[in-house]
Scaffold this motif. Structure first.
Motif, PDB file in Angstrom:
ATOM      1  N   LEU A 105       5.923 -15.174 -13.871  1.00  0.00           N
ATOM      2  CA  LEU A 105       6.187 -14.254 -12.771  1.00  0.00           C
ATOM      3  C   LEU A 105       5.925 -12.819 -13.221  1.00  0.00           C
ATOM      4  O   LEU A 105       6.467 -12.366 -14.229  1.00  0.00           O
ATOM      5  N   LYS A 106       5.101 -12.105 -12.453  1.00  0.00           N
ATOM      6  CA  LYS A 106       4.760 -10.716 -12.760  1.00  0.00           C
ATOM      7  C   LYS A 106       4.820  -9.884 -11.486  1.00  0.00           C
ATOM      8  O   LYS A 106       4.744 -10.411 -10.375  1.00  0.00           O
ATOM      9  N   TYR A 107       4.897  -8.563 -11.675  1.00  0.00           N
ATOM     10  CA  TYR A 107       4.959  -7.621 -10.564  1.00  0.00           C
ATOM     11  C   TYR A 107       3.864  -6.579 -10.716  1.00  0.00           C
ATOM     12  O   TYR A 107       3.487  -6.216 -11.828  1.00  0.00           O
ATOM     13  N   VAL A 108       3.368  -6.077  -9.590  1.00  0.00           N
ATOM     14  CA  VAL A 108       2.217  -5.175  -9.592  1.00  0.00           C
ATOM     15  C   VAL A 108       2.549  -3.947  -8.757  1.00  0.00           C
ATOM     16  O   VAL A 108       2.981  -4.076  -7.598  1.00  0.00           O
ATOM     17  N   ASP A 109       2.346  -2.750  -9.325  1.00  0.00           N
ATOM     18  CA  ASP A 109       2.626  -1.543  -8.548  1.00  0.00           C
ATOM     19  C   ASP A 109       1.393  -1.127  -7.752  1.00  0.00           C
ATOM     20  O   ASP A 109       0.338  -1.773  -7.795  1.00  0.00           O
ATOM     21  N   ASP A 110       1.530  -0.032  -7.015  1.00  0.00           N
ATOM     22  CA  ASP A 110       0.465   0.377  -6.097  1.00  0.00           C
ATOM     23  C   ASP A 110      -0.803   0.833  -6.805  1.00  0.00           C
ATOM     24  O   ASP A 110      -1.857   0.956  -6.178  1.00  0.00           O
ATOM     25  N   THR A 111      -0.721   1.090  -8.112  1.00  0.00           N
ATOM     26  CA  THR A 111      -1.916   1.483  -8.861  1.00  0.00           C
ATOM     27  C   THR A 111      -2.619   0.283  -9.487  1.00  0.00           C
ATOM     28  O   THR A 111      -3.683   0.430 -10.086  1.00  0.00           O
ATOM     29  N   GLY A 112      -1.995  -0.899  -9.382  1.00  0.00           N
ATOM     30  CA  GLY A 112      -2.573  -2.092  -9.981  1.00  0.00           C
ATOM     31  C   GLY A 112      -2.016  -2.421 -11.350  1.00  0.00           C
ATOM     32  O   GLY A 112      -2.420  -3.423 -11.955  1.00  0.00           O
ATOM     33  N   LYS A 113      -1.073  -1.639 -11.842  1.00  0.00           N
ATOM     34  CA  LYS A 113      -0.465  -1.923 -13.142  1.00  0.00           C
ATOM     35  C   LYS A 113       0.494  -3.097 -13.019  1.00  0.00           C
ATOM     36  O   LYS A 113       1.235  -3.208 -12.036  1.00  0.00           O
TER      37      LYS A 113
END
Length: 204
Positions: free
Chosen positions: A140-148
């Motif tokens: 499970l991973k999360y992605v911010d609005d910049t794609g990081k």
């Protein structure tokens, strides 16, 4: 999409998705869903799309795939089949699941603590249809609005992804509830349980 206090959050039977990939995970597709809600508040999926095949011209790695969605949005593989009301999600093959919170909602995956851990997507009330239901999920991973990409919910993360395997075999059914924990404007914490059943024996 009910508001939830930290006290109630800590009372829910939340189970973390494992960090490692499921054993013998060989992804064949990416299933994308955008979580939004009806005007009266009931959660639903919009932008329902046919899965992205692996390998294909639209997929190199899951990291590139989700980062591109964060920066450029998701483009439907088949615009003619979009439906707006699906709440169930079933898979019939090893898959990456990508969930995006609708930008119009103004919310992000939560940074609230549950039993000392950060939660954004979790499993609720583990199914007793299999002796080890957690073994079908992972990474499970999360992605911010910049794609990081992050291991835990970070500020401005409205995309999350994880790996999932179906249970194989004729006539096998398996239901596992998924919950989404979100931060809303003003610091209100909410969680969504749209009665998702998966992994399952779907044709996707």
């Amino acid at each position: 999409m009910p508001a939830i206090s930290k006290t109630l959050l800590n009372q829910l039977p939340v189970n973390d998705i494992p960090e490692d990939l499921p054993s013998n995970f060989r992804p064949e597709q990416v299933v994308y869903r955008r979580l939004t809600r009806f005007p009266h508040g009931t959660p639903r999926y919009a932008f329902v799309d046919v899965p992205t095949k692996i390998p294909s011209k639209n997929f190199t790695t899951i990291e590139v795939f989700v980062s591109d969605i964060a920066k450029n949005g998701h483009k439907l593989n088949d615009p003619d089949i979009e439906e707006n009301n699906y709440l169930d999600l079933t898979i019939g093959r090893d898959s990456y699941i990508v969930i995006e919170l609708d930008h119009a909602l103004g919310c992000y995956f939560t940074t609230s603590l549950h039993d000392g851990k950060q939660e954004g997507i979790a499993l609720l009330w583990l199914s007793d249809d299999d002796p080890n239901p957690l073994s079908y999920y992972g990474q499970l991973k999360y992605v911010d609005d910049t794609g990081k990409i992050y291991d835990d919910p970070a500020p401005l993360c409205r995309i999350a992804y994880f790996a999932a395997k179906p249970i194989g075999g004729p006539g096998v059914s398996y239901e596992q509830r998924i919950a989404y924990f979100t931060d809303w404007p003003g610091g209100t914490h909410q969680f969504d349980d749209p009665d998702i059943r998966f992994p399952g024996n779907g044709s996707g």
